[in-house]
Motif scaffolding. Structure first.
Motif, PDB file in Angstrom:
ATOM      1  N   THR A 197       0.806  -1.221   0.000  1.00 34.38           N
ATOM      2  CA  THR A 197       0.000   0.000   0.000  1.00 34.38           C
ATOM      3  C   THR A 197       0.838   1.268   0.000  1.00 34.38           C
ATOM      4  OG1 THR A 197      -0.188  -0.076   2.418  1.00 34.38           O
ATOM      5  CG2 THR A 197      -1.954  -1.110   1.142  1.00 34.38           C
ATOM      6  N   ASN A 198       2.181   1.133   0.110  1.00 32.13           N
ATOM      7  CA  ASN A 198       3.026   2.323   0.027  1.00 32.13           C
ATOM      8  C   ASN A 198       2.742   3.062  -1.278  1.00 32.13           C
ATOM      9  OD1 ASN A 198       4.221   1.776   2.442  1.00 32.13           O
ATOM     10  ND2 ASN A 198       6.251   1.313   1.616  1.00 32.13           N
ATOM     11  N   SER A 206      -7.304   3.058  -4.384  1.00 38.10           N
ATOM     12  CA  SER A 206      -6.528   1.884  -4.786  1.00 38.10           C
ATOM     13  C   SER A 206      -6.302   0.946  -3.610  1.00 38.10           C
ATOM     14  CB  SER A 206      -5.175   2.319  -5.366  1.00 38.10           C
ATOM     15  OG  SER A 206      -5.359   3.109  -6.519  1.00 38.10           O
ATOM     16  N   ARG A 207      -6.065   1.493  -2.411  1.00 39.45           N
ATOM     17  CA  ARG A 207      -5.885   0.653  -1.218  1.00 39.45           C
ATOM     18  C   ARG A 207      -7.151  -0.153  -0.944  1.00 39.45           C
ATOM     19  NH1 ARG A 207      -2.045   3.142   3.361  1.00 39.45           N
ATOM     20  NH2 ARG A 207      -0.466   4.068   2.025  1.00 39.45           N
ATOM     21  N   GLU A 208      -8.278   0.517  -0.985  1.00 36.64           N
ATOM     22  CA  GLU A 208      -9.534  -0.159  -0.657  1.00 36.64           C
ATOM     23  C   GLU A 208      -9.870  -1.217  -1.701  1.00 36.64           C
ATOM     24  OE1 GLU A 208     -12.151   3.135  -0.224  1.00 36.64           O
ATOM     25  OE2 GLU A 208     -11.337   3.694   1.745  1.00 36.64           O
ATOM     26  N   GLN A 209      -9.594  -0.915  -2.976  1.00 36.68           N
ATOM     27  CA  GLN A 209      -9.871  -1.899  -4.024  1.00 36.68           C
ATOM     28  C   GLN A 209      -8.920  -3.078  -3.932  1.00 36.68           C
ATOM     29  OE1 GLN A 209     -12.349  -2.250  -6.162  1.00 36.68           O
ATOM     30  NE2 GLN A 209     -11.408  -4.172  -6.773  1.00 36.68           N
ATOM     31  N   LEU A 210      -7.647  -2.821  -3.594  1.00 30.32           N
ATOM     32  CA  LEU A 210      -6.688  -3.913  -3.437  1.00 30.32           C
ATOM     33  C   LEU A 210      -7.109  -4.827  -2.288  1.00 30.32           C
ATOM     34  CD1 LEU A 210      -4.056  -5.320  -4.216  1.00 30.32           C
ATOM     35  CD2 LEU A 210      -2.844  -3.733  -2.700  1.00 30.32           C
ATOM     36  N   GLU A 211      -7.556  -4.246  -1.180  1.00 29.95           N
ATOM     37  CA  GLU A 211      -8.047  -5.047  -0.059  1.00 29.95           C
ATOM     38  C   GLU A 211      -9.196  -5.946  -0.491  1.00 29.95           C
ATOM     39  OE1 GLU A 211      -9.149  -2.294   2.932  1.00 29.95           O
ATOM     40  OE2 GLU A 211      -7.085  -1.834   3.508  1.00 29.95           O
ATOM     41  N   ALA A 212     -10.162  -5.367  -1.216  1.00 28.44           N
ATOM     42  CA  ALA A 212     -11.323  -6.148  -1.657  1.00 28.44           C
ATOM     43  C   ALA A 212     -10.892  -7.277  -2.596  1.00 28.44           C
ATOM     44  CB  ALA A 212     -12.324  -5.223  -2.357  1.00 28.44           C
ATOM     45  N   THR A 213      -9.926  -7.003  -3.467  1.00 26.00           N
ATOM     46  CA  THR A 213      -9.457  -8.016  -4.407  1.00 26.00           C
ATOM     47  C   THR A 213      -8.732  -9.146  -3.697  1.00 26.00           C
ATOM     48  OG1 THR A 213      -9.242  -6.353  -6.140  1.00 26.00           O
ATOM     49  CG2 THR A 213      -8.021  -8.403  -6.441  1.00 26.00           C
ATOM     50  N   LEU A 214      -7.833  -8.797  -2.752  1.00 27.87           N
ATOM     51  CA  LEU A 214      -7.094  -9.826  -2.030  1.00 27.87           C
ATOM     52  C   LEU A 214      -8.024 -10.669  -1.163  1.00 27.87           C
ATOM     53  CD1 LEU A 214      -3.856  -7.876  -1.005  1.00 27.87           C
ATOM     54  CD2 LEU A 214      -4.107  -9.598  -2.797  1.00 27.87           C
ATOM     55  N   ALA A 215      -9.114 -10.057  -0.669  1.00 28.39           N
ATOM     56  CA  ALA A 215     -10.084 -10.810   0.134  1.00 28.39           C
ATOM     57  C   ALA A 215     -10.756 -11.893  -0.704  1.00 28.39           C
ATOM     58  CB  ALA A 215     -11.128  -9.862   0.717  1.00 28.39           C
TER      59      ALA A 215
END
Length: 523
Positions: free
Chosen positions: A464-465, A471-480
Motif C-alpha cells: 500500500t506504500n 486503490s488501497r480499498e480496491q486492493l483489499e477487496a481483491t485480495l479478500a
C-alpha cells in the motif's frame, strides 16, 4: 492563544505542458493546524508541496507566508528530507547523523534507532526502508520548523515508528501538512482534510473517517438535488412542448379566422393576441429551463474506479512453503533464530515486526536470493510466486508501459490492456516511461504485472506504500476474494485486520537481539 497565519494559498495554478495539474487550489494554514492532504495518485499533491517549499514555481495565483524567515521542514516520499527558509536556499542536514545534535539523537532514539553515532558506514549502507525514513524524521524534527510537510511519512514505518509519529504530530506546536493515504494515521493526527480533486481543494472538517462519511453524504445530497432538478427540467420541457403546440394552433386559428371573416380585424386580433401570449409563456419557460441547466446542481462525479482482478489460481497442494528451524546472521549479529513456519494455499499471512528485524531477509530467502545459515525453506513445485518489493528494484523506470504488455504472449496482450485500463491507465498513457508516473501509479503497474502472470502465491512487501485511498480499498477487496496464498509484509493496520488469517510475528528472543518468527493467533 494568539492565532497566527502560517500560510495562505490562493488560486494556485500549475501545468506541465498541456496538462493542468493545479487549477485554482486554495487553502490556509495557521499555527497548530494538523491537516491531511489527500487525492488520487497523480492529482498534484507532491507538486503542491514543492510549490509551498519554493522547490517549484507556480504558473499563477498567490502564496503568502506568515513570516519572512518561516522555516519549512519537508519529509520526502523517498526517505530523504529538506529544510527550507523563506529567503534562503534549501538546506540538508546529511552530516547530522555523525554530528553532535542532541535533538536529533534524542529523536532517533525515540524512534528505536539506538546509538546511531556508533554505527559503521557498512551499517548505514544496509539500512531498511523504515530505518531510512526514521533517520529522515529525526533530521526534519531536529530542524525545529514552523511548518512541517510530511509526504507519505508512514511508508516503511513499523508500528513503533507510527505510534511515535502520531504522538509527536499531536504535540507539535507549528502547522503540519500531511500527504498520506494511511487511514489509521490520518484518523489519529489531523483535524481537517483537504481533498485535491481536478486541481482544486475541497475542505472537510475532521479526520479521515469523518471525511469519508461526509464525502458520501455530500455526494448523495448532490445526487438527490440533481435528480430533483432533472425531473423539474423534464416537466418544464413538457410544458414548453405543450405551449409551443398550443401557440402554433393559435397562430393557425388566427390565420383561418382572418380568411373566413374576410380579414376583419376582430377575430384575427383575438387569436393573434392569444398566440402571442403563449409565445411569451414559451420564451419565459425556455429562459427558466436554460437558467436551471446553467446554474443548477450538476451530477456529482463518481470516484474513478481502480480495479484489480487476480485470476483464481491453481489449487494443487496444501502447503506452498514450509520453513524449518531457519536461522540467519549478518556480521555475527543473529537476525533470525530457529524460525519455523508454513504457508498454506488460500490463506493470508501477515508478516509483522519492527524495522530491521529480518522480514525482508526472510522474503529474500523464500525467493532464493539468500540462503539460511541453518535450517531449510521448502517451496512446493506447484508454487507460482509473484513478488512486489517495497522499493521497486525489480522494475526498470526507463521502460514504457507498452513494453510490459509486449513482453507477454500475444494471446494475453488484449487482456493486459483491459487490466491496465481498469487500473486507470488509458491507451494514450501506455507509451510513457515509468519514470513519468507517480510512485503510486508505478505500484499499480507493478501489481498489474503480477496479475498478468497468474500467480498462486503473492509476496507483497508494503504493497500500500504510495497507493491512493481508492486503490488501497480496491486492493483489499481483491485480495479478500483471491483464492491463492498471500504473504503480506505491511504496517497498514486497516489492511492487516481486514485480510490476515494468521501472523508471523518477529519478536526478540530472550537475552538476544535476534528476531524469531512465530505463528500468532488466527484473527
Amino acid at each position: 492563544m494568539i492565532w497566527m497565519m502560517i500560510l495562505r494559498c490562493r488560486d494556485i495554478l500549475k501545468s506541465f505542458g498541456d496538462y493542468a495539474v493545479l487549477r485554482g487550489a486554495a487553502f490556509d494554514l495557521a499555527d497548530g493546524d494538523k491537516v491531511g492532504l489527500v487525492g488520487h495518485n497523480g492529482s498534484g499533491k507532491t507538486t503542491l508541496a514543492n510549490i509551498i517549499c519554493g522547490n517549484s514555481t507556480l504558473d499563477g495565483g498567490m502564496l503568502e507566508y506568515g513570516a519572512e524567515n518561516l522555516r519549512i521542514g519537508y519529509l520526502l516520499q523517498n526517505g530523504d528530507y529538506k529544510v527550507f527558509e523563506r529567503g534562503g536556499a534549501a538546506q540538508s542536514a546529511s552530516g547530522m547523523v555523525h554530528g553532535e545534535n542532541h535533538v536529533f539523537r534524542k529523536t532517533a532514539s525515540g524512534l528505536g534507532l539506538d546509538k546511531i553515532w556508533e554505527w559503521s558506514d557498512e551499517r548505514y549502507a544496509s539500512l531498511s526502508g523504515g530505518e531510512r525514513t526514521k533517520l529522515a524524521l529525526a533530521g526534519v524534527w531536529s530542524s525545529r520548523p514552523d511548518l512541517l510537510i510530511l509526504d507519505e511519512p508512514t511508508n516503511h514505518l513499523d508500528f513503533t515508528g507510527i505510534d511515535w509519529l502520531v504522538e509527536e504530530v499531536t504535540r507539535f506546536r507549528g502547522a503540519v501538512l500531511i500527504i498520506s493515504h494511511d487511514r489509521y494515521f490520518l484518523d489519529q493526527t489531523v483535524d481537517r482534510i483537504l481533498e485535491l480533486n481536478d486541481g482544486k481543494i475541497i475542505v472537510y472538517p475532521g479526520n479521515y473517517t469523518f471525511y469519508k462519511e461526509e464525502k458520501r453524504r455530500r455526494y448523495e445530497s448532490q445526487l438527490q438535488q440533481h435528480v430533483n432538478e432533472v425531473k423539474q427540467q423534464e416537466k418544464l420541457a413538457e410544458e414548453i412542448a405543450k405551449l409551443k403546440n398550443w401557440s402554433e394552433k393559435a397562430h393557425r386559428t388566427s390565420r383561418d379566422a382572418a380568411i373566413q371573416s374576410g380579414n376583419r380585424m376582430g377575430k384575427k386580433e383575438y387569436f393573434r393576441a392569444k398566440a402571442k401570449k403563449m409565445d411569451r409563456q414559451v420564451k419565459s419557460r425556455i429562459k427558466r429551463l436554460e437558467r436551471m441547466q446553467h446554474d443548477g446542481v450538476g451530477k456529482p462525479k463518481s470516484e474513478a474506479g481502480v480495479f484489480f482482478e487476480f485470476e483464481s489460481p491453481d489449487k494443487r497442494g496444501v502447503r506452498l512453503i514450509t520453513g524449518t528451524a531457519v536461522s540467519k546472521s549478518f556480521d555475527a549479529l543473529p537476525l533470525l533464530q530457529d524460525c519455523s513456519f508454513y504457508v498454506k494455499r488460500g490463506e493470508c499471512i501477515g508478516l509483522v515486526g519492527p524495522n530491521g528485524c529480518g522480514k525482508t531477509t526472510l522474503v529474500r530467502m523464500i525467493l532464493g536470493e539468500q540462503q539460511p545459515d541453518q535450517g531449510d525453506i521448502w517451496i512446493s513445485p506447484s508454487a507460482h510466486i509473484g513478488y512486489l518489493s517495497q522499493n521497486g528494484a525489480e522494475i526498470a523506470l526507463s521502460r514504457k508501459v507498452i513494453d510490459i504488455v509486449n513482453d507477454l504472449p500475444v494471446a494475453l496482450r488484449t487482456q493486459a490492456r483491459t487490466v491496465l485500463a481498469n487500473m486507470g491507465f488509458k491507451e494514450d498513457m501506455l507509451g510513457k516511461q515509468l519514470s513519468q508516473f507517480s510512485l503510486g501509479e508505478i505500484t499499480r503497474i507493478r501489481l498489474a504485472e503480477l496479475i498478468f502472470k497468474g500467480c498462486n502465491l503473492l509476496i507483497l512487501d508494503e504493497p500500500t506504500n504510495h497507493l491512493d485511498l481508492a486503490s488501497r480499498e480496491q486492493l483489499e477487496a481483491t485480495l479478500a476474494e483471491y483464492g491463492g496464498a498471500v504473504l503480506l509484509v505491511s504496517h497498514d493496520r486497516y489492511m492487516l485486520e481486514k485480510l490476515c488469517d494468521r501472523y508471523l510475528a518477529f519478536v526478540k528472543a530472550e537475552g538476544e537481539g535476534a528476531g524469531s518468527a512465530g505463528s500468532g493467533s488466527c484473527g
